[in-house]
Scaffold this active site. Sequence first.
Site, short mmCIF file in Angstrom:
data_model
loop_
_atom_site.label_atom_id
_atom_site.label_comp_id
_atom_site.label_asym_id
_atom_site.label_seq_id
_atom_site.Cartn_x
_atom_site.Cartn_y
_atom_site.Cartn_z
N LYS A 45 -11.69 54.86 60.62
CA LYS A 45 -11.10 53.82 59.48
C LYS A 45 -11.13 55.14 58.07
O LYS A 45 -12.32 56.18 57.95
CB LYS A 45 -12.95 52.93 59.11
CG LYS A 45 -12.66 52.02 59.75
CD LYS A 45 -13.92 50.71 59.58
CE LYS A 45 -12.95 49.76 59.73
NZ LYS A 45 -14.15 48.88 60.50
N SER B 20 -14.49 43.06 55.86
CA SER B 20 -14.00 44.06 54.13
C SER B 20 -12.86 43.88 54.16
O SER B 20 -12.24 44.00 52.69
CB SER B 20 -15.13 45.31 54.70
OG SER B 20 -16.16 44.74 55.47
#
Length: 174
Positions: A56, A144
């Site tokens: 990420k 998210s």
Amino acid sequence: MDEFDLPRPELKPEVTHNALYPGTFDPITNGHLDIIRRGLSLFDRITIIVALNVSKNPLFNLEERCELIQECFKDFNGRVTVDYTSGLIVDYAVQHNISAIIRGLRAISDFDYEFQLALMNRRLAPSVETVFLMTGFEWIYISSSGIKNAARFQGNVAGLVPAHVEAALKRKFS
Ligand code: COA
């Protein structure tokens, strides 16, 4: 029925039950808060660990993510604290004498990934257990990334994240 040969440690009332709740938290959402609320009915203290997922590339830096989380738990009498690690979650757990890791499950699609993560963590540190909590139905579809995608194009994310997180997203994308 045969009796299980389980160890029966004496209950020590002074012992506190602590857990870790690790994640990327980029940013924290109401779905995460729901898991923490549920976790507090099982554990005395929860340490939220902002950790590294190498695949990420977060929008908020580490400090920003920790601050956004801290702001949520100002009034929790120290039952919820925030820390970070750039190492393995189980190493943090063992070093801090914490034997439970909380993970939230939103849908069946989470299961395969969570199962692999939990088994890898068990392989790395057999004394640390993963505890899965079911996310509240109203948060089952949020992530998210989904929230960041909506906020990036000025979509309304009120009610999906705490107000100060909504404000931080607006600042990032203004
Ligand atoms: N409500 C809403 N969303 C939720 C949620 C809930 N209850 N639970 C998870 N999510 C979402 C998150 O927002 C996140 O969304 P995103 O992918 O869009 O960012 C996603 O589900 C899963 O993210 P998260 O829970 O943050 O996990 P992760 O996969 O990013 O990271 C770590 C998992 C950080 C715990 C893991 O990578 C880790 O342990 N890293 C440290 C190194 C280590 O120990 N590795 C394990 C052994 S190899």
